[in-house]
Structure formats: structure tokens, C-alpha cells
Design a protein around this motif. Structure first.
Motif, mmCIF file in Angstrom:
data_model
loop_
_atom_site.group_PDB
_atom_site.id
_atom_site.type_symbol
_atom_site.label_atom_id
_atom_site.label_comp_id
_atom_site.label_asym_id
_atom_site.label_seq_id
_atom_site.Cartn_x
_atom_site.Cartn_y
_atom_site.Cartn_z
ATOM 1 N N VAL A 1 0.951 -1.224 0.070
ATOM 2 C CA VAL A 1 -0.015 -0.073 0.054
ATOM 3 C C VAL A 1 0.864 1.227 0.035
ATOM 4 O O VAL A 1 1.675 1.439 0.857
ATOM 5 N N ILE A 2 0.784 2.024 -0.996
ATOM 6 C CA ILE A 2 1.621 3.235 -1.144
ATOM 7 C C ILE A 2 0.828 4.291 -0.974
ATOM 8 O O ILE A 2 -0.343 4.427 -1.427
ATOM 9 N N PHE A 3 1.122 5.358 -0.210
ATOM 10 C CA PHE A 3 0.543 6.511 0.083
ATOM 11 C C PHE A 3 0.956 8.082 -0.710
ATOM 12 O O PHE A 3 2.288 7.915 -0.703
ATOM 13 N N GLY B 1 4.573 2.391 1.592
ATOM 14 C CA GLY B 1 5.291 3.048 1.107
ATOM 15 C C GLY B 1 4.936 4.526 0.964
ATOM 16 O O GLY B 1 3.354 4.766 1.093
ATOM 17 N N ILE B 2 5.724 5.651 0.489
ATOM 18 C CA ILE B 2 5.203 7.017 0.169
ATOM 19 C C ILE B 2 5.471 7.206 -1.325
ATOM 20 O O ILE B 2 6.916 7.031 -1.514
ATOM 21 N N LYS C 1 8.833 3.631 -9.723
ATOM 22 C CA LYS C 1 9.916 3.365 -8.849
ATOM 23 C C LYS C 1 9.755 2.693 -7.447
ATOM 24 O O LYS C 1 10.628 1.835 -7.269
ATOM 25 N N ALA C 2 8.675 3.005 -6.935
ATOM 26 C CA ALA C 2 8.151 2.469 -5.528
ATOM 27 C C ALA C 2 8.041 1.018 -5.783
ATOM 28 O O ALA C 2 8.669 0.102 -4.929
ATOM 29 N N LEU C 3 7.243 0.730 -6.776
ATOM 30 C CA LEU C 3 6.842 -0.674 -7.084
ATOM 31 C C LEU C 3 7.934 -1.383 -7.196
ATOM 32 O O LEU C 3 8.325 -2.723 -6.720
ATOM 33 N N TYR D 1 -2.538 2.513 -4.287
ATOM 34 C CA TYR D 1 -2.305 3.711 -4.104
ATOM 35 C C TYR D 1 -3.181 4.760 -3.815
ATOM 36 O O TYR D 1 -4.345 4.631 -4.266
ATOM 37 N N PHE D 2 -3.022 5.430 -2.566
ATOM 38 C CA PHE D 2 -3.921 6.450 -1.910
ATOM 39 C C PHE D 2 -3.320 7.838 -2.389
ATOM 40 O O PHE D 2 -2.258 8.213 -1.867
ATOM 41 N N GLY D 3 -4.409 8.702 -2.869
ATOM 42 C CA GLY D 3 -4.037 10.193 -2.911
ATOM 43 C C GLY D 3 -5.312 11.264 -2.859
ATOM 44 O O GLY D 3 -6.305 10.656 -2.867
#
Length: 222
Positions: A5-7, A102-103, A146-148, A160-162
Motif C-alpha cells: 500500500v503506497i500513499f 510506501g510513500i 519506482k516505488a513498486l 495507491y492512496f491520494g
């Protein structure tokens, strides 16, 4: 199977938009003698703070203005930004469920570090990609991809949350399950030009819509 889960950060993980607006307003007032509204500043979002100042400030003393920005950001952080216990608990729950976190933010590393330490969120993330780490800012998905890659997680196994239009577009372009949020007092938009997979209005709503299975190492949509 959801493995990561990336924020986004500002307006998603922390109610830091007020301190961002405050610091930018002080910079443009001090160096360009301009009184900018929050909406005008929000319209500059995308690059990191240094990128915003270098692109939009007319005063040639840009490095001095950047230094001034961080001074203002640091000195008023405690009074303008509060710890959100629900989000802090959510992050810890994800970690306990062995879901990688992640962020991906347009925010610069220096201000992000200030906020993470002040809000007791430092050390909770497996990967952090800031505006300083990408060539192409949001809505380009470069930072999310890049994060993935760093996490070694497929886009089909991530969320992904935004809170902004740029966040949602970046998530969609990365082919990641994308959630638009307005669960903090200050957020950027609830009307997205491209529809996210889901819109969430509270942390509890997310918890009731998704099950975190500690034993199964899964994040299931109901």
C-alpha cells in the motif's frame, strides 16, 4: 493478493497542507511582495518545494527563498499540524499484517523528513519516493513505478492512496488500484478528472471496506 500500500503524503497521510500554504505564502510575500491564496499555491503543486520556488518565484534569490521556506515550515509545524491517531494506527496495522508500505509524494525529502519525525511516522515505510527522486512529477507515474520496483511488487498487487487529481491520474497510469481520499480536514479535491477505483471518506470506511488478514498476509476487498 495485495502486497503493498503506497500513499501520497500531504492531504493523504497527514494534514500538512496548512503548513505548506503558510510557508509558501511567507516566501512569496517576502521575496516577490505577493499575497497568494491557498488555491493559487495549490495550482503550483506537482514539483517539490524547491521546484515550485525555482519555477514560480520571480525574485532571483531563489536559494535564499528555499532556505526561508524550510525555516517557516519547521518553526510552525507543531502549531499547524497535529498527529492523526487513526492514520498512525492504520499504518501500524498494515505493517503488522506484513503488507509493505510506501510513500510517493511530490514533497521534497527535507520537508518530508521534518514531518515524518514530528508526526511519529518515521521508520514505518519500506520505500519513500519524493519529488527530489523523480525527473517527471505527478501526474506522471514515474515515482509510483519506482516505488513498486524497489518493493519488487507487481502493479496488480498494490494500492495507491491520494487526495489530488494528479495522484489519481498517476495511479491510473501506473495501472495500480487507486483510491481517492478526503479523510482529513484539508485535502485537494473530491472531484477527479479521471475516476479512481474507489473514493474513501474516512479511515474507518477503508477498514470496513477492506479486510487485513494477519494470518493470511492478504488485503482483501469485500
Amino acid at each position: 493478493m495485495m502486497r503493498a500500500v503506497i500513499f501520497d503524503f500531504d492531504g493523504t497521510l497527514a494534514d500538512t497542507l496548512p503548513i505548506c500554504f503558510y510557508a509558501f505564502q511567507n516566501v512569496f510575500k517576502e521575496f516577490d511582495k505577493k499575497d497568494l491564496t491557498s488555491k493559487e499555491i495549490e495550482g503550483m503543486f506537482g514539483p517539490s518545494e524547491t521546484g515550485i520556488i525555482r519555477k514560480n518565484l520571480t525574485n532571483p534569490n531563489k536559494e535564499e527563498a528555499i532556505k526561508f521556506y524550510y525555516e517557516k515550515y519547521s518553526e510552525q509545524h507543531k502549531s499547524l499540524v497535529e498527529i492523526n491517531p487513526e492514520i498512525l494506527k492504520l499504518l501500524k496495522s498494515l505493517k503488522e499484517a506484513d503488507i509493505r508500505t510506501g510513500i510517493f509524494t511530490g514533497k521534497g525529502k527535507r520537508s518530508l523528513d521534518i514531518s515524518l519525525k514530528a508526526l511519529k511516522k518515521d521508520g514505518l515505510f519500506d520505500v519513500i519516493i519524493t519529488g527530489d527522486d523523480v525527473i517527471n512529477p505527478k501526474p506522471d507515474p514515474e515515482g509510483l513505478l519506482k516505488a513498486l520496483s524497489f518493493l519488487e511488487v507487481n502493479n496488480s498487487d498494490a494500492i495507491y492512496f491520494g487526495d489530488s487529481d494528479a495522484d489519481v491520474i498517476a495511479g491510473i497510469r501506473a495501472n495500480v488500484f487507486t483510491i481517492g481520499v478526503d479523510w482529513l480536514p484539508e485535502y485537494q479535491t473530491t472531484r477527479f478528472s479521471e475516476q479512481p477505483n474507489l473514493i474513501i471518506k474516512s479511515v474507518n470506511e477503508f477498514k470496513s471496506s477492506f479486510k487485513i488478514g494477519n494470518g493470511e498476509n492478504l488485503l482483501h476487498e469485500k
